[in-house]
Motif scaffolding. Structure first.
Motif, PDB file in Angstrom:
ATOM      1  N   ASN A   1       0.821  -1.207   0.000  1.00  7.84           N
ATOM      2  CA  ASN A   1       0.000   0.000   0.000  1.00  7.84           C
ATOM      3  C   ASN A   1       0.858   1.262   0.000  1.00  7.84           C
ATOM      4  O   ASN A   1       0.485   2.266  -0.604  1.00  7.84           O
ATOM      5  CB  ASN A   1      -0.956   0.011   1.194  1.00  7.84           C
ATOM      6  CG  ASN A   1      -2.058  -1.018   1.043  1.00  7.84           C
ATOM      7  OD1 ASN A   1      -2.397  -1.422  -0.060  1.00  7.84           O
ATOM      8  ND2 ASN A   1      -2.599  -1.456   2.153  1.00  7.84           N
TER       9      ASN A   1
ATOM     10  N   PHE B   1      -0.438  14.713   0.131  1.00  5.56           N
ATOM     11  CA  PHE B   1       0.575  13.649   0.044  1.00  5.56           C
ATOM     12  C   PHE B   1       1.071  13.298   1.446  1.00  5.56           C
ATOM     13  O   PHE B   1       1.179  12.123   1.805  1.00  5.56           O
ATOM     14  CB  PHE B   1       1.790  14.069  -0.791  1.00  5.56           C
ATOM     15  CG  PHE B   1       1.511  14.438  -2.217  1.00  5.56           C
ATOM     16  CD1 PHE B   1       0.429  13.926  -2.907  1.00  5.56           C
ATOM     17  CD2 PHE B   1       2.357  15.313  -2.878  1.00  5.56           C
ATOM     18  CE1 PHE B   1       0.192  14.268  -4.231  1.00  5.56           C
ATOM     19  CE2 PHE B   1       2.142  15.660  -4.200  1.00  5.56           C
ATOM     20  CZ  PHE B   1       1.053  15.138  -4.877  1.00  5.56           C
TER      21      PHE B   1
ATOM     22  N   HIS C   1       0.637   4.173  -2.777  1.00  8.24           N
ATOM     23  CA  HIS C   1       0.474   5.594  -2.448  1.00  8.24           C
ATOM     24  C   HIS C   1       1.595   6.432  -3.067  1.00  8.24           C
ATOM     25  O   HIS C   1       1.348   7.533  -3.575  1.00  8.24           O
ATOM     26  CB  HIS C   1       0.446   5.808  -0.932  1.00  8.24           C
ATOM     27  CG  HIS C   1      -0.782   5.272  -0.269  1.00  8.24           C
ATOM     28  ND1 HIS C   1      -2.041   5.601  -0.670  1.00  8.24           N
ATOM     29  CD2 HIS C   1      -0.926   4.434   0.779  1.00  8.24           C
ATOM     30  CE1 HIS C   1      -2.924   4.981   0.100  1.00  8.24           C
ATOM     31  NE2 HIS C   1      -2.267   4.265   0.988  1.00  8.24           N
TER      32      HIS C   1
ATOM     33  N   VAL D   1      -1.602  11.368   3.536  1.00  9.62           N
ATOM     34  CA  VAL D   1      -1.786   9.968   3.138  1.00  9.62           C
ATOM     35  C   VAL D   1      -0.568   9.126   3.494  1.00  9.62           C
ATOM     36  O   VAL D   1      -0.696   8.046   4.089  1.00  9.62           O
ATOM     37  CB  VAL D   1      -2.106   9.857   1.634  1.00  9.62           C
ATOM     38  CG1 VAL D   1      -2.113   8.398   1.179  1.00  9.62           C
ATOM     39  CG2 VAL D   1      -3.443  10.514   1.321  1.00  9.62           C
ATOM     40  N   LEU D   2       0.624   9.612   3.151  1.00  9.40           N
ATOM     41  CA  LEU D   2       1.830   8.817   3.416  1.00  9.40           C
ATOM     42  C   LEU D   2       2.079   8.663   4.916  1.00  9.40           C
ATOM     43  O   LEU D   2       2.459   7.578   5.374  1.00  9.40           O
ATOM     44  CB  LEU D   2       3.035   9.432   2.708  1.00  9.40           C
ATOM     45  CG  LEU D   2       2.954   9.441   1.174  1.00  9.40           C
ATOM     46  CD1 LEU D   2       4.143  10.196   0.578  1.00  9.40           C
ATOM     47  CD2 LEU D   2       2.879   8.036   0.612  1.00  9.40           C
TER      48      LEU D   2
ATOM     49  N   GLU E   1      -0.305   6.089   6.276  1.00 10.26           N
ATOM     50  CA  GLU E   1       0.114   4.732   5.928  1.00 10.26           C
ATOM     51  C   GLU E   1       1.270   4.270   6.822  1.00 10.26           C
ATOM     52  O   GLU E   1       1.306   3.114   7.256  1.00 10.26           O
ATOM     53  CB  GLU E   1       0.514   4.650   4.456  1.00 10.26           C
ATOM     54  CG  GLU E   1       0.815   3.250   3.980  1.00 10.26           C
ATOM     55  CD  GLU E   1      -0.362   2.299   4.123  1.00 10.26           C
ATOM     56  OE1 GLU E   1      -0.141   1.176   4.634  1.00 10.26           O
ATOM     57  OE2 GLU E   1      -1.487   2.656   3.736  1.00 10.26           O
TER      58      GLU E   1
ATOM     59  N   VAL F   1      -6.376   5.595   7.091  1.00  5.33           N
ATOM     60  CA  VAL F   1      -5.702   5.725   5.801  1.00  5.33           C
ATOM     61  C   VAL F   1      -6.744   5.928   4.696  1.00  5.33           C
ATOM     62  O   VAL F   1      -6.548   6.741   3.786  1.00  5.33           O
ATOM     63  CB  VAL F   1      -4.826   4.491   5.492  1.00  5.33           C
ATOM     64  CG1 VAL F   1      -4.200   4.594   4.112  1.00  5.33           C
ATOM     65  CG2 VAL F   1      -3.749   4.318   6.556  1.00  5.33           C
TER      66      VAL F   1
ATOM     67  N   THR G   1       1.324   9.389  -5.754  1.00  3.75           N
ATOM     68  CA  THR G   1       1.957  10.675  -5.457  1.00  3.75           C
ATOM     69  C   THR G   1       2.812  11.137  -6.624  1.00  3.75           C
ATOM     70  O   THR G   1       2.698  12.283  -7.081  1.00  3.75           O
ATOM     71  CB  THR G   1       2.811  10.565  -4.175  1.00  3.75           C
ATOM     72  OG1 THR G   1       1.953  10.243  -3.075  1.00  3.75           O
ATOM     73  CG2 THR G   1       3.547  11.859  -3.876  1.00  3.75           C
TER      74      THR G   1
ATOM     75  N   SER H   1      -6.923   9.044   2.204  1.00  2.00           N
ATOM     76  CA  SER H   1      -6.905   8.817   0.762  1.00  2.00           C
ATOM     77  C   SER H   1      -8.141   9.408   0.096  1.00  2.00           C
ATOM     78  O   SER H   1      -8.059   9.958  -1.005  1.00  2.00           O
ATOM     79  CB  SER H   1      -6.829   7.314   0.460  1.00  2.00           C
ATOM     80  OG  SER H   1      -5.646   6.768   0.982  1.00  2.00           O
TER      81      SER H   1
END
Length: 126
Positions: free
Chosen positions: A31, A63, A35, A66-67, A70, A102, A39, A106
């Protein structure tokens, strides 16, 4: 002076550990790679469509959201697998909650990306 050196050394070591964590997540979590692929794709689209400064800021905030989500999800899952290697319903719920975080991040990224890029795509085709 010696204390300044120690402080710099500690910060450098901390940065090394953080980078190691990101490398681990990239190597071991599909995942995370997905991602990062999205990105990079959005960054390329940003250059193609010449997004504004404000749009870049919003994109990079998403970005990061989300990162980071994760990475935290991965950390929680690994911690729970270590602390409770046998299946437990509460562990499953906690893992679902972090995965849900997450998903929310997202989803927000998708909405922001749509707000930025759909008008640019429509202008291209209309």
């Amino acid at each position: 002076m010696a204390s300044d050196y120690q402080e710099i050394k500690q910060k450098t070591i901390g940065l090394k550990y953080a980078i190691n964590g990101l490398i681990f997540a990239f190597k071991n979590e599909i995942n995370m790679r997905v991602h990062i692929l999205f990105t990079v794709s959005v960054i390329i689209l940003g250059f193609v469509f010449r997004v504004s400064f404000t749009e870049w800021v919003l994109l990079f905030l998403t970005f990061g959201l989300v990162l980071s989500s994760e990475v935290f999800n991965t950390a929680v899952e690994m911690l729970l697998d270590y602390l409770a290697p046998e299946w437990h319903p509460k562990v499953g719920i906690i893992k679902d909650l972090t995965a849900g975080g997450v998903l929310v991040a997202s989803g927000i990224a998708l909405v922001i990306g749509s707000i930025i890029f759909i008008p640019k795509l429509l202008a291209l085709f209309l």
